[in-house]
Motif scaffolding. Sequence first.
Motif, PDB file in Angstrom:
ATOM      1  N   GLY A  69       0.787  -1.221   0.000  1.00 31.51           N
ATOM      2  CA  GLY A  69       0.000   0.000   0.000  1.00 31.51           C
ATOM      3  C   GLY A  69       0.814   1.263   0.000  1.00 31.51           C
ATOM      4  N   GLY A  70       2.110   1.163  -0.238  1.00 35.74           N
ATOM      5  CA  GLY A  70       2.962   2.340  -0.191  1.00 35.74           C
ATOM      6  C   GLY A  70       3.278   2.936  -1.529  1.00 35.74           C
ATOM      7  N   GLY A  71       2.597   2.532  -2.578  1.00 36.09           N
ATOM      8  CA  GLY A  71       2.897   3.032  -3.899  1.00 36.09           C
ATOM      9  C   GLY A  71       3.752   2.038  -4.672  1.00 36.09           C
ATOM     10  N   VAL A  72       3.683   2.119  -5.991  1.00 32.87           N
ATOM     11  CA  VAL A  72       4.395   1.183  -6.842  1.00 32.87           C
ATOM     12  C   VAL A  72       5.888   1.465  -6.796  1.00 32.87           C
ATOM     13  N   SER A  73       6.662   0.421  -6.596  1.00 39.39           N
ATOM     14  CA  SER A  73       8.111   0.521  -6.590  1.00 39.39           C
ATOM     15  C   SER A  73       8.682  -0.327  -7.721  1.00 39.39           C
ATOM     16  N   ASP A  74       9.760   0.175  -8.330  1.00 38.73           N
ATOM     17  CA  ASP A  74      10.462  -0.536  -9.386  1.00 38.73           C
ATOM     18  C   ASP A  74      11.734  -1.116  -8.775  1.00 38.73           C
ATOM     19  N   PHE A  75      11.887  -2.440  -8.836  1.00 36.80           N
ATOM     20  CA  PHE A  75      13.040  -3.069  -8.211  1.00 36.80           C
ATOM     21  C   PHE A  75      13.482  -4.251  -9.055  1.00 36.80           C
ATOM     22  N   THR A  76      14.530  -4.923  -8.603  1.00 42.82           N
ATOM     23  CA  THR A  76      15.112  -6.044  -9.341  1.00 42.82           C
ATOM     24  C   THR A  76      15.029  -7.314  -8.509  1.00 42.82           C
ATOM     25  N   ILE A  77      14.566  -8.385  -9.148  1.00 40.76           N
ATOM     26  CA  ILE A  77      14.599  -9.714  -8.544  1.00 40.76           C
ATOM     27  C   ILE A  77      15.912 -10.380  -8.975  1.00 40.76           C
ATOM     28  N   GLY A  78      16.707 -10.816  -8.010  1.00 48.58           N
ATOM     29  CA  GLY A  78      18.010 -11.382  -8.320  1.00 48.58           C
ATOM     30  C   GLY A  78      17.929 -12.712  -9.037  1.00 48.58           C
ATOM     31  N   ALA A  79      19.018 -13.055  -9.727  1.00 46.63           N
ATOM     32  CA  ALA A  79      19.107 -14.351 -10.399  1.00 46.63           C
ATOM     33  C   ALA A  79      18.958 -15.483  -9.388  1.00 46.63           C
ATOM     34  N   ALA A  80      18.360 -16.568  -9.827  1.00 43.86           N
ATOM     35  CA  ALA A  80      18.133 -17.691  -8.898  1.00 43.86           C
ATOM     36  C   ALA A  80      18.089 -18.999  -9.666  1.00 43.86           C
ATOM     37  N   GLY A  81      18.602 -20.052  -9.036  1.00 43.00           N
ATOM     38  CA  GLY A  81      18.533 -21.397  -9.586  1.00 43.00           C
ATOM     39  C   GLY A  81      18.025 -22.365  -8.536  1.00 43.00           C
ATOM     40  N   TYR A  82      17.296 -23.379  -8.982  1.00 47.50           N
ATOM     41  CA  TYR A  82      16.683 -24.343  -8.060  1.00 47.50           C
ATOM     42  C   TYR A  82      17.012 -25.753  -8.535  1.00 47.50           C
ATOM     43  N   LEU A  83      17.446 -26.592  -7.594  1.00 51.52           N
ATOM     44  CA  LEU A  83      17.743 -27.985  -7.891  1.00 51.52           C
ATOM     45  C   LEU A  83      16.679 -28.876  -7.257  1.00 51.52           C
ATOM     46  N   ASP A  84      16.042 -29.695  -8.089  1.00 49.70           N
ATOM     47  CA  ASP A  84      15.048 -30.653  -7.629  1.00 49.70           C
ATOM     48  C   ASP A  84      15.483 -32.047  -8.062  1.00 49.70           C
ATOM     49  N   ALA A  85      15.010 -33.066  -7.346  1.00 54.32           N
ATOM     50  CA  ALA A  85      15.383 -34.443  -7.680  1.00 54.32           C
ATOM     51  C   ALA A  85      14.225 -35.373  -7.371  1.00 54.32           C
ATOM     52  N   GLN A  86      14.199 -36.489  -8.098  1.00 54.14           N
ATOM     53  CA  GLN A  86      13.157 -37.482  -7.874  1.00 54.14           C
ATOM     54  C   GLN A  86      13.684 -38.862  -8.236  1.00 54.14           C
ATOM     55  N   ALA A  87      13.315 -39.845  -7.448  1.00 55.74           N
ATOM     56  CA  ALA A  87      13.666 -41.237  -7.728  1.00 55.74           C
ATOM     57  C   ALA A  87      12.413 -42.093  -7.599  1.00 55.74           C
ATOM     58  N   SER A  88      12.226 -43.018  -8.531  1.00 57.81           N
ATOM     59  CA  SER A  88      11.079 -43.933  -8.479  1.00 57.81           C
ATOM     60  C   SER A  88      11.561 -45.361  -8.648  1.00 57.81           C
TER      61      SER A  88
END
Length: 974
Positions: A906-925
């Motif tokens: 509610g404080g007004g629109v701000s312009d900002f940057t979302i940092g780079a990100a990586g995600y590691l997921d794994a699965q075994a069946s």
Amino acid sequence: MALALAAAQPVQAQTPAARFQRFDIPAQEASSSLVQLCLQADCELSFVQRPGQQARTRAVRGEMSWREALVRMLEGTGLRHRFVGARGVRIWAEPAPSRPAPAEPSAPSEAVEVEGVEVIGRASSQIAESLRRKRAADVISDGVSVEQIGGLPAANLAEALQRVPGVAIEHEVGEGQFVSVRGLGPLFQSVTLNGAPVAFNENIRNSTQSGRQFRFRALSVDLLAGARLAKSATADMIDGGIGANIDIETAGGLDGDPFASVRVGGVVEGRTRGFRPDLSVVGRIVSEDGNLGLVAGASQEDRAVRYDRFQIMRFGRIQAGGTSLVAPNDLRTTVESEDRRRRSAFVGADWRVSPGLRLDFDGLVSTFDNAIREDRLVYSLGPRLTGQGSEIRVKDGVVVGGRVAGGRIDNNTEFSDQSHLNLAVSLGAELRTDAWTLTPRLSVSTARSVLDTPLLRLSAQSPEGAAYDFDLEGAVSDRRAERLTTSFDLLDPSRLTLAQLNLRAVESRDDDATAFFGARRKLDRALGPLHLSGLKLGGQFSDRGRDYQRRDRRATPRGAGWVLADLYRGASADDVFADLVRNRSTPWIVADQDRLQAGFFLPGEHDGVVVAPGDLTPTGADLQNSYRVGEQVAAVYARLDFDGLVGGWPFSGNAGLRQVRTRTHVEGAKLAFAHGTGVVKPVSFDGRHDVLLPSVNLAFETSGDAVLRMAASRTITRPSLADLRASTVPASVLVSSIYTRGQAAIDDPEPGVIFSGVGGNPDLKPYVSDNLDLSYEVTRRRTGYSVAVFHKTIGDFIQMVEAPEVLTFETQAGPPIQAQVLMSRPRNLGSARVDGVELGLHRRLTDSFGVWANLTWTHSRVGGARLTGVSDWAWSVSPYLERGPLAVNLSWSWRSAFRSEADMQGGGVSDFTIGAAGYLDAQASYDLSETTQVVIAGSNLTNTHDLAYEGSKARLLQIGSSGRWFSVRVNRRW
């Protein structure tokens, strides 16, 4: 046994691989179904079957190319195939498994080809199936099946789609939520369910609204068949997606054989440690004559999530020693706890009434309940950084550390219970006459979001004079702050004083009713070098809208003997922020929700604080914050399909026109000042936009395993419903301050009060984009890859613009007053440009090991700046190992930094940057038997921290962490 069938016809009437037809072939013995398919599709068939062995193919229903129909038909039969040229296919039986013999193996007959066995349901076969469907499509497309979602690590459909070339996703509190395609954010994707529009499920957590952004985590993937992404347009496609058209698919009653499946399992969060159940049951029944089929299922998924957030809301300027410095206004440590429950049920029915008439019905209902509490400490900075005894440390003109000797700490708690309901039903028919096939359809959907427990914000404060130290240097690069400590006793509630308890009740309802009518017929007509193969005509009418109601109140404590300390019970966990702040003061005392609700009421309105918007009479400010938007869309289209031969390359394509008219009606209100009193003035607006959308798609079969595609189109995306709203929303802290203090709040503002706000603009025009696409796709036995280049020029691009406005405010004890506020409103500001390249690869390195990968580069500009929500780079790589009953899959997904815009509480629109990100997921069946499988999965194994900063990396805005989570489940199918 060998079977050969050739359907001859003149060269100019050849039917290329990508021509779409309507198939309705029941499950039956393979030789019968294959003959029936090739007689209908004019294909050339060579079929070799081992003596004494019979295979039963799957049912195939729907509109697709003959190649896609063949692939679906052969799934699970043990039959292999290879396409030959534009119209031919060879089909043979896999050799029976046998023990190695010491004798010299005899040479196989010419009709048998020995390859690694593909196990249906494994990642490799499903990825290959997606590539085959990609090749068979009449547009540039990608997609995932439900088997892929189950075979690769993914919590929901959004997380599965991020492995598709050109797709990136945004995470929200530890789970994939929004989908971006080819550099364009969630607003620019048209999301449909089985080809029909769906109502949007609104975000009601705070004053930020998502407009047309579909929230994928509201749907359970167990009841879905998959999703298709069309990256180029055709005239018969639902308009609204400049980025892509994402069609979520569900199963049909006659899409396959009868079955039943059950999944039992659960999820364990790395921080909350509790085990939450995960259950589903799905099945299909088909009548003996194969004319009636019913598929249905239900599921429930629970999760308990804890998200740690280290945050700076805003930066301001302070004077220190005659120098102007940029400094954070405050520091906030927030522990967000969520109890999520997603329940879904689906039913699909198909009835072949007669050879010429078919009816189908599908219905999907999903509820997503989310109980949220946020426990927060706010350390006041800003001007206090220059107070007596305080110290600061500066880097590049920004305060990055120091000590506040005379400060104040707020102990804040927020509670809310969100409830989201999504319901979509669709009824359609297919009526075949001698020349035409008619396909009327009616779909209705609704999305209701409400705060069952309104947002309750309790604010209590320490006495003046609290001391604390902080150190933010290197926090952006390390994604971890060095210090936030205090000598104030955070566990003593008796030292706190009540600031206020604010209440916000919100309800948002979106509805969509759409009627379609389509008519198509086959053609067999020569037009110069072209063979005209099909004609489609049709239309659509949609009536959709949103009703958004919001009420804001300040609650009053009950009774004269009320004591603030009685509201507090328990404390935050000892390990909060352990991976976000190296040196920290924790835990702290937290409020009890039951005691809080019992201890306050709304005088003159309600004997309590658990209210809905309909329980309260709206004030002028409430009406100013609420709105209604109605939208009617009428469209007609014509599409012509063609094929031919050029330079020895068979080609196919389509060209069409879609005429779209959009009418909007917006209602709202504005608080005004007249004759010394405040009056509420209704605001309404009617708009109309007409646009013609041409499209052309061409596909050249350059070889038996390669396709070159070219596409040109014009597409539109309508403005966000939140952008169209006729509402004016000043910052919450400003409204509260003026209501309490009156004119003094304007003449002598308190620290942290900002004179800003956000609003809508009903006069917005839709985005209109001219698109060019080029792709080259190769599908081979062990390798499939694609390269695509795209360009978009988007006109009437919408951006937020700040301008001063004089607004009227209500006061507690006197007449309304006026103040100048810097308001952010959307405007059409010219054109934007998006260019990019996307690469996709599936490579089976051995019979047991393979990899699926994609890479997207995007260059976007509007007014000299990068578009919001667009990463320059996004890629994922998913290696897999399949050996016997064991399958192991890894997935690493990464995207570079991107711009974002949001209304900061509610404080007004701000312009900002979302940092780079990586995600590691794994699965075994592991396949315990032919019908039973156990699956173990882990998500965010790298414990990736979310990052946001304002402008330079010296201005940290947020570091967030949701931790790791793990799941185990047992699947059984009959």
